[in-house]
Scaffold this active site. Structure first.
Site, PDB file in Angstrom:
ATOM      1  N   LYS A 202       0.867  -1.180   0.000  1.00 38.46           N
ATOM      2  CA  LYS A 202       0.000   0.000   0.000  1.00 38.46           C
ATOM      3  C   LYS A 202       0.903   1.230   0.000  1.00 38.46           C
ATOM      4  O   LYS A 202       1.473   1.589   1.034  1.00 38.46           O
ATOM      5  CB  LYS A 202      -0.910   0.040   1.225  1.00 38.46           C
ATOM      6  CG  LYS A 202      -2.027   1.069   1.038  1.00 38.46           C
ATOM      7  CD  LYS A 202      -2.389   1.838   2.276  1.00 38.46           C
ATOM      8  CE  LYS A 202      -1.570   3.070   2.520  1.00 38.46           C
ATOM      9  NZ  LYS A 202      -1.708   4.177   1.556  1.00 38.46           N
ATOM     10  N   GLU A 277       9.908   0.876  10.384  1.00 34.00           N
ATOM     11  CA  GLU A 277      10.888   1.935  10.076  1.00 34.00           C
ATOM     12  C   GLU A 277      10.161   3.247  10.319  1.00 34.00           C
ATOM     13  O   GLU A 277       9.381   3.694   9.481  1.00 34.00           O
ATOM     14  CB  GLU A 277      11.348   1.825   8.616  1.00 34.00           C
ATOM     15  CG  GLU A 277      12.112   0.564   8.286  1.00 34.00           C
ATOM     16  CD  GLU A 277      13.531   0.569   8.839  1.00 34.00           C
ATOM     17  OE1 GLU A 277      14.018   1.622   9.281  1.00 34.00           O
ATOM     18  OE2 GLU A 277      14.157  -0.510   8.837  1.00 34.00           O
ATOM     19  N   CYS A 311      13.432  10.839   7.094  1.00 35.92           N
ATOM     20  CA  CYS A 311      13.398  10.363   8.482  1.00 35.92           C
ATOM     21  C   CYS A 311      14.745  10.540   9.170  1.00 35.92           C
ATOM     22  O   CYS A 311      14.810  10.687  10.379  1.00 35.92           O
ATOM     23  CB  CYS A 311      12.990   8.895   8.496  1.00 35.92           C
ATOM     24  SG  CYS A 311      14.005   7.906   7.404  1.00 35.92           S
ATOM     25  N   GLU A 408       9.256  15.628  15.097  1.00 33.71           N
ATOM     26  CA  GLU A 408       9.979  15.652  13.826  1.00 33.71           C
ATOM     27  C   GLU A 408       9.418  16.815  13.002  1.00 33.71           C
ATOM     28  O   GLU A 408       8.210  16.903  12.815  1.00 33.71           O
ATOM     29  CB  GLU A 408       9.623  14.324  13.144  1.00 33.71           C
ATOM     30  CG  GLU A 408      10.579  13.789  12.182  1.00 33.71           C
ATOM     31  CD  GLU A 408      10.054  12.458  11.604  1.00 33.71           C
ATOM     32  OE1 GLU A 408       8.878  12.083  11.808  1.00 33.71           O
ATOM     33  OE2 GLU A 408      10.843  11.804  10.928  1.00 33.71           O
TER      34      GLU A 408
HETATM   35  P1  NAP Z   1       2.399   8.137   7.676  1.00 34.04           P
HETATM   36  O1  NAP Z   1       1.362   9.189   7.745  1.00 34.04           O
HETATM   37  O2  NAP Z   1       2.622   7.285   8.859  1.00 34.04           O
HETATM   38  O3  NAP Z   1       2.047   7.263   6.413  1.00 34.04           O
HETATM   39  C1  NAP Z   1       2.851   6.172   6.017  1.00 34.04           C
HETATM   40  C2  NAP Z   1       1.982   5.170   5.303  1.00 34.04           C
HETATM   41  O4  NAP Z   1       1.009   4.686   6.225  1.00 34.04           O
HETATM   42  C3  NAP Z   1       1.201   5.781   4.141  1.00 34.04           C
HETATM   43  O5  NAP Z   1       1.071   4.822   3.126  1.00 34.04           O
HETATM   44  C4  NAP Z   1      -0.144   6.066   4.769  1.00 34.04           C
HETATM   45  O6  NAP Z   1      -1.187   6.088   3.844  1.00 34.04           O
HETATM   46  C5  NAP Z   1      -0.280   4.848   5.679  1.00 34.04           C
HETATM   47  N1  NAP Z   1      -1.256   5.000   6.749  1.00 34.04           N
HETATM   48  C6  NAP Z   1      -1.705   6.117   7.343  1.00 34.04           C
HETATM   49  N2  NAP Z   1      -2.634   5.806   8.281  1.00 34.04           N
HETATM   50  C7  NAP Z   1      -2.766   4.456   8.263  1.00 34.04           C
HETATM   51  C8  NAP Z   1      -3.582   3.517   8.973  1.00 34.04           C
HETATM   52  N3  NAP Z   1      -4.457   3.913   9.907  1.00 34.04           N
HETATM   53  N4  NAP Z   1      -3.460   2.210   8.692  1.00 34.04           N
HETATM   54  C9  NAP Z   1      -2.597   1.790   7.741  1.00 34.04           C
HETATM   55  N5  NAP Z   1      -1.813   2.626   7.025  1.00 34.04           N
HETATM   56  C10 NAP Z   1      -1.883   3.943   7.286  1.00 34.04           C
HETATM   57  O7  NAP Z   1       3.824   8.755   7.293  1.00 34.04           O
HETATM   58  P2  NAP Z   1       4.164   9.691   6.072  1.00 34.04           P
HETATM   59  O8  NAP Z   1       3.731  11.076   6.413  1.00 34.04           O
HETATM   60  O9  NAP Z   1       3.707   9.115   4.783  1.00 34.04           O
HETATM   61  O10 NAP Z   1       5.752   9.591   6.052  1.00 34.04           O
HETATM   62  C11 NAP Z   1       6.550  10.351   6.839  1.00 34.04           C
HETATM   63  C12 NAP Z   1       6.985   9.570   8.076  1.00 34.04           C
HETATM   64  O11 NAP Z   1       7.669   8.393   7.669  1.00 34.04           O
HETATM   65  C13 NAP Z   1       7.974  10.336   8.918  1.00 34.04           C
HETATM   66  O12 NAP Z   1       7.671  10.151  10.269  1.00 34.04           O
HETATM   67  C14 NAP Z   1       9.313   9.699   8.568  1.00 34.04           C
HETATM   68  O13 NAP Z   1      10.281   9.837   9.553  1.00 34.04           O
HETATM   69  C15 NAP Z   1       8.897   8.275   8.372  1.00 34.04           C
HETATM   70  N6  NAP Z   1       9.882   7.562   7.549  1.00 34.04           N
HETATM   71  C16 NAP Z   1      10.670   6.620   8.157  1.00 34.04           C
HETATM   72  C17 NAP Z   1      11.654   5.960   7.416  1.00 34.04           C
HETATM   73  C18 NAP Z   1      12.542   4.944   8.048  1.00 34.04           C
HETATM   74  O14 NAP Z   1      13.172   4.202   7.299  1.00 34.04           O
HETATM   75  N7  NAP Z   1      12.630   4.865   9.360  1.00 34.04           N
HETATM   76  C19 NAP Z   1      11.798   6.242   6.048  1.00 34.04           C
HETATM   77  C20 NAP Z   1      10.962   7.199   5.465  1.00 34.04           C
HETATM   78  C21 NAP Z   1       9.999   7.840   6.232  1.00 34.04           C
HETATM   79  P3  NAP Z   1      -1.711   7.455   3.193  1.00 34.04           P
HETATM   80  O15 NAP Z   1      -0.489   8.250   2.801  1.00 34.04           O
HETATM   81  O16 NAP Z   1      -2.460   6.967   2.011  1.00 34.04           O
HETATM   82  O17 NAP Z   1      -2.519   8.143   4.229  1.00 34.04           O
END
Ligand code: NAP
Length: 507
Positions: A202, A277, A311, A408
């Site tokens: 997804k 992650e 991240c 963050e």
């Molecule tokens: P996010 O809001 O947590 O979303 C990540 C993924 O989860 C998206 O596909 C999102 O879908 C989905 N999602 C949201 N709510 C969900 C739910 N209730 N159930 C299942 N899936 C759900 O994060 P983001 O804003 O896309 O990404 C930024 C974050 O990712 C930051 O915190 C960053 O630090 C972290 N990150 C971590 C790493 C690592 O390797 N540690 C790498 C990159 C990013 P939708 O977008 O369709 O809502």
């Protein structure tokens, strides 16, 4: 969750949606508007779609299916069938197919980069870098596919042998973010396929086209139908299906700590293995014996890459007293020279943020810091280019009471703190619930070891700001996650150990 900006369009999903794609592709068949399930390009069961916008202009790029629970369950069932057949193939055959996928990613890098810049906003040069990075995981795990060795253990009993087998975990649910739309998919799928698993992905609602393009090329490489499935739509329903299904044996998630915790909770009902992650709050420490030019270059690379939306982006720059003013001055000069604009414009180094909500978060952090005594040295405002643009910013006299310490920021803000000595720096660096990456700059060899070992993070960059690659284990400690991706450890996440005790009949 669907943001308000993403209006829902009800339409017949078999219609080709109107597309305002901002670049010309060499191979337009890479731009797909349907989801990929069981080797077929399909719309949502009820025909609903979501609009995908260009973050630089706000114009619609196209529509993709707004799928949910039922569509995801169908993908899981097809993945289960495909996985069994795939796992039965010799590792070498899986390796050869992955290698073809890698070759195709490189051969189509220009188009893949353009698709990424269109939907994610990052400068084209950075998209090219991400495609090379994404492909590197496929190459690496094509090689690792052949090396999932087990063990023979000396037994405790006569006429007995103990074997340890490594077997694929099965069907994997992968949920990925928008900030690295291609690499976060290949970093999960390549080791999964190498190990003999199938994946239901997804992608983020903001960046589905990069995921679809990877799927087109997977098909051309010979990855069998059902092994890679891309489901787009309602995150909560898709997440529920993936976590509640008994067929899915592992959830591999990259995204925010908030959603990661929710998925861990949901996965507990079926006792799935999880890899998380999650978010970071990286410290970037500059000691007073550091080469300031090297440190400033490292800060620009680490902090301003992807317009601060990474991240492992430093959220807190900790600088020692004696060099504080000189560092701030040099950094501000470098930040002031960064060129802001659409990712497609030549020379641009800072693109838009992903949406206006991201800009609002950055504004909240800057306003909070200034109200508590920080000073804006450069930037500090929205950029005149539009709603999703923010000026590259340096703030000085930042301290622990400010939001940068606990959240963050995910934007182009260098928040510069001050410290007195090494002990002070390490204590400040570790004062966070996150533990993904840390950086420090020094010329003192003893300190390099001492500080690297004391930092509570999964990754440490010493005298450098760019630390991601396919050969090293990527991942965090504390609330930044569980598990490692990439490297020789990455494939282990998709393998189960089975111990076989084999006894001979007594002579
Ligand atoms: P996010 O809001 O947590 O979303 C990540 C993924 O989860 C998206 O596909 C999102 O879908 C989905 N999602 C949201 N709510 C969900 C739910 N209730 N159930 C299942 N899936 C759900 O994060 P983001 O804003 O896309 O990404 C930024 C974050 O990712 C930051 O915190 C960053 O630090 C972290 N990150 C971590 C790493 C690592 O390797 N540690 C790498 C990159 C990013 P939708 O977008 O369709 O809502």
């Amino acid at each position: 969750m669907l943001s308000e900006a993403r209006r829902l369009f009800k339409m017949d999903s078999t219609q080709h949606p109107q597309c305002a794609f901002p670049a010309k592709l060499r191979d337009s068949s890479l731009l797909r508007h349907q989801a990929f399930i069981g080797g077929e390009w399909v719309g949502a069961g009820d025909g609903a779609v979501i609009a995908v916008l260009d973050p630089a202009t706000g114009t619609k790029i196209g529509d993709v299916p707004n799928m949910g629970y039922e569509d995801t369950m169908r993908a899981i069932a097809l993945a289960e069938t495909a996985q069994k057949e795939w796992a039965a193939r010799p590792a070498k055959e899986r390796s050869v197919i992955l290698r073809k996928w890698y070759d195709l990613l490189l051969a189509n890098a220009e188009d893949l980069s353009a698709i990424m810049t269109a939907e994610q906003g990052k400068p084209l040069e950075e998209s090219r870098g991400e495609i090379a990075y994404a492909a590197s995981f496929v190459e690496w795990f094509a090689e690792e596919a052949k090396r999932t060795y087990g063990d023979v253990i000396p037994s405790t009993k006569p006429r007995n042998r103990i074997f340890v087998l490594k077997q694929p975990i099965g069907v994997v649910g992968a949920i990925t973010p928008w900030n690295f739309p291609s690499a976060m998919i290949t970093r999960k799928c390549a080791p999964a396929f190498a190990a003999g698993c199938a994946v239901v992905v997804k992608p983020s609602e903001f960046t589905p086209y990069s995921a679809f393009a990877l799927a087109v090329l997977s098909e051309r490489a010979g990855i069998p139908a059902g092994l890679l499935n891309i489901v787009t739509g309602d995150a909560a329903s898709i997440g529920k299906a993936l976590t509640q299904s008994e067929t899915v044996r592992k959830i591999s998630f990259t995204g925010s700590t908030r959603v990661g915790k929710l998925l861990m909770e949901q996965s507990s009902s079926t006792v799935k293995r999880v890899a998380m992650e999650l978010g970071g709050n990286a410290p970037f420490i500059v000691f007073d014996d550091a080469d300031l030019d090297v440190a400033v270059k490292g800060a620009i690379g680490a902090k301003f890459r992807n317009t601060g939306q990474a991240c492992i982006s430093p959220n807190r720059l900790l600088v020692q007293d004696r060099i504080y003013d000189a560092f701030v001055e040099k950094l501000s000069a470098a930040v002031g020279a960064l060129q802001v604009g659409s990712g497609f414009e030549p020379g641009v180094q800072q693109g838009p943020l992903i949406n206006e909500a991201a800009v609002q978060k950055v504004e909240r952090h800057v306003t909070d810091a200034v109200s508590k005594g920080a000073t804006v040295v450069i930037g500090g405002k929205r950029h005149p280019l539009g709603n999703t643009f923010y000026q590259p910013t340096v703030l000085r006299d930042v301290d622990d009471s400010m939001l940068f310490s606990s959240e963050e920021t995910f934007g182009p803000i260098a928040a510069v703190y001050r410290f007195t000595d090494e002990q002070d720096a390490v204590a400040m660096a570790n004062k966070t619930s996150a533990g993904l990456s840390a950086y420090f700059f020094t010329r003192d060899l003893d300190r390099m070891w001492r500080v690297a070992e004391q930092l509570e993070t999964g990754m440490v960059g010493v005298n450098e700001g760019l630390i991601s690659n396919e050969v090293a284990p990527f991942g965090g400690v504390k609330e930044s996650g569980i598990g490692r991706e990439g490297s020789r450890y990455g494939i282990e996440e998709f393998l189960e150990l089975k111990y076989v005790s084999l006894s001979q009949y007594s002579a």
